[in-house]
Design an enzyme around this catalytic site. Sequence first.
Site, PDB file in Angstrom:
ATOM      1  N   LYS A  85      36.469  38.430  33.873  1.00 26.68           N
ATOM      2  CA  LYS A  85      37.614  39.219  33.428  1.00 26.68           C
ATOM      3  C   LYS A  85      38.050  38.849  32.001  1.00 26.68           C
ATOM      4  O   LYS A  85      37.660  37.797  31.470  1.00 26.68           O
ATOM      5  CB  LYS A  85      38.770  39.026  34.414  1.00 26.68           C
ATOM      6  N   TYR A 138      39.668  50.348  40.248  1.00 21.80           N
ATOM      7  CA  TYR A 138      40.610  49.731  41.193  1.00 21.80           C
ATOM      8  C   TYR A 138      41.393  50.780  41.986  1.00 21.80           C
ATOM      9  O   TYR A 138      42.481  50.479  42.486  1.00 21.80           O
ATOM     10  CB  TYR A 138      41.579  48.817  40.433  1.00 21.80           C
ATOM     11  N   PHE A 159      51.253  46.021  41.753  1.00 23.35           N
ATOM     12  CA  PHE A 159      50.623  45.385  40.584  1.00 23.35           C
ATOM     13  C   PHE A 159      49.554  46.256  39.935  1.00 23.35           C
ATOM     14  O   PHE A 159      48.869  45.810  39.011  1.00 23.35           O
ATOM     15  CB  PHE A 159      50.047  44.015  40.958  1.00 23.35           C
ATOM     16  N   ARG A 170      32.006  35.043  46.789  1.00 27.46           N
ATOM     17  CA  ARG A 170      33.440  34.873  47.060  1.00 27.46           C
ATOM     18  C   ARG A 170      33.779  33.387  47.235  1.00 27.46           C
ATOM     19  O   ARG A 170      34.830  32.914  46.788  1.00 27.46           O
ATOM     20  CB  ARG A 170      33.871  35.688  48.275  1.00 27.46           C
ATOM     21  N   THR A 198      41.923  34.300  45.623  1.00 22.90           N
ATOM     22  CA  THR A 198      42.442  35.213  44.587  1.00 22.90           C
ATOM     23  C   THR A 198      43.505  34.527  43.732  1.00 22.90           C
ATOM     24  O   THR A 198      43.522  34.674  42.508  1.00 22.90           O
ATOM     25  CB  THR A 198      43.052  36.465  45.261  1.00 22.90           C
ATOM     26  N   ARG A 203      37.742  29.946  40.096  1.00 19.91           N
ATOM     27  CA  ARG A 203      39.155  30.259  39.818  1.00 19.91           C
ATOM     28  C   ARG A 203      39.991  28.988  39.681  1.00 19.91           C
ATOM     29  O   ARG A 203      40.925  28.942  38.877  1.00 19.91           O
ATOM     30  CB  ARG A 203      39.706  31.186  40.903  1.00 19.91           C
ATOM     31  N   ASN A 214      42.796  36.136  36.869  1.00 20.83           N
ATOM     32  CA  ASN A 214      42.128  35.151  37.725  1.00 20.83           C
ATOM     33  C   ASN A 214      40.623  35.027  37.464  1.00 20.83           C
ATOM     34  O   ASN A 214      39.849  34.729  38.364  1.00 20.83           O
ATOM     35  CB  ASN A 214      42.433  35.417  39.204  1.00 20.83           C
ATOM     36  N   HIS A 227      36.094  38.672  39.336  1.00 17.63           N
ATOM     37  CA  HIS A 227      36.216  39.602  40.472  1.00 17.63           C
ATOM     38  C   HIS A 227      34.926  39.539  41.266  1.00 17.63           C
ATOM     39  O   HIS A 227      33.856  39.315  40.703  1.00 17.63           O
ATOM     40  CB  HIS A 227      36.423  41.038  39.963  1.00 17.63           C
ATOM     41  N   GLU A 277      30.411  49.444  43.582  1.00 13.34           N
ATOM     42  CA  GLU A 277      30.860  48.812  42.337  1.00 13.34           C
ATOM     43  C   GLU A 277      29.696  48.630  41.356  1.00 13.34           C
ATOM     44  O   GLU A 277      29.854  48.835  40.145  1.00 13.34           O
ATOM     45  CB  GLU A 277      31.565  47.483  42.660  1.00 13.34           C
TER      46      GLU A 277
HETATM   47  P1  CMP Z   1      40.303  41.238  42.182  1.00 13.19           P
HETATM   48  O1  CMP Z   1      39.346  40.481  43.025  1.00 13.19           O
HETATM   49  O2  CMP Z   1      39.831  41.725  40.869  1.00 13.19           O
HETATM   50  O3  CMP Z   1      40.855  42.487  43.028  1.00 13.19           O
HETATM   51  C1  CMP Z   1      42.146  43.010  42.859  1.00 13.19           C
HETATM   52  C2  CMP Z   1      42.955  42.223  41.904  1.00 13.19           C
HETATM   53  O4  CMP Z   1      44.324  42.473  41.956  1.00 13.19           O
HETATM   54  C3  CMP Z   1      42.826  40.757  42.238  1.00 13.19           C
HETATM   55  O5  CMP Z   1      41.551  40.295  41.912  1.00 13.19           O
HETATM   56  C4  CMP Z   1      43.974  40.160  41.440  1.00 13.19           C
HETATM   57  O6  CMP Z   1      43.593  39.836  40.120  1.00 13.19           O
HETATM   58  C5  CMP Z   1      44.945  41.322  41.415  1.00 13.19           C
HETATM   59  N1  CMP Z   1      46.120  40.988  42.211  1.00 13.19           N
HETATM   60  C6  CMP Z   1      46.151  40.767  43.529  1.00 13.19           C
HETATM   61  N2  CMP Z   1      47.421  40.476  43.900  1.00 13.19           N
HETATM   62  C7  CMP Z   1      48.164  40.517  42.773  1.00 13.19           C
HETATM   63  C8  CMP Z   1      49.537  40.311  42.523  1.00 13.19           C
HETATM   64  N3  CMP Z   1      50.380  39.986  43.488  1.00 13.19           N
HETATM   65  N4  CMP Z   1      49.954  40.434  41.248  1.00 13.19           N
HETATM   66  C9  CMP Z   1      49.089  40.774  40.261  1.00 13.19           C
HETATM   67  N5  CMP Z   1      47.764  40.996  40.460  1.00 13.19           N
HETATM   68  C10 CMP Z   1      47.320  40.855  41.705  1.00 13.19           C
END
Ligand code: CMP
Length: 142
Positions: free
Chosen positions: A14, A54, A62, A90, A96, A107, A117, A120, A131
């Site tokens: 990211k 997304y 968010f 994962r 996450t 992470r 984070n 993905h 994807e």
């Molecule tokens: P990702 O695996 O890219 O899939 C969805 C993304 O949403 C996740 O990683 C986070 O980066 C983001 N995400 C999930 N929960 C939150 C949150 N509470 N606030 C902001 N971003 C979020």
Amino acid sequence: MAEQTGNLTFGIIKPDAVRGGKTGAIIQRITESGFKLRGMKLIHMTHEEAKGFYDVHRERPFFGELTTFMSSASCVVLALEKEGAIKAWRDLMGATDPAKADAGTIRKEFANSIGENAVHGSDSEDNAGIEIAYFFSRLELV
Ligand code: CMP
């Protein structure tokens, strides 16, 4: 390409990690963990492209923050192959929320917050296929 074998997954490095100069270190972690790179490229998504990627999260509070962040700078998109690739990637990424990620995960080491984070990863074989197809043409996969 190892179609539908369950051995392929999709990943993104990211904008926070690319901007922070962590791309090389993260690729090294991935290859040292036994993944083969089947596709890799640097992209910069438009906001519309990030919203499309997304889409499943469009009702989440968010969503705006997430898609603005993901289109704010370059990302590296990856097609990764390993036996049990979905779970293996994962596990290597960690939770996450980096505050909850185990020691030794990407992470834990590289991420700043739940929104920024570092990486993905696909959550299922079906989504990995969707994807990978969102970002790669057949010719870009080896
Ligand atoms: P990702 O695996 O890219 O899939 C969805 C993304 O949403 C996740 O990683 C986070 O980066 C983001 N995400 C999930 N929960 C939150 C949150 N509470 N606030 C902001 N971003 C979020």
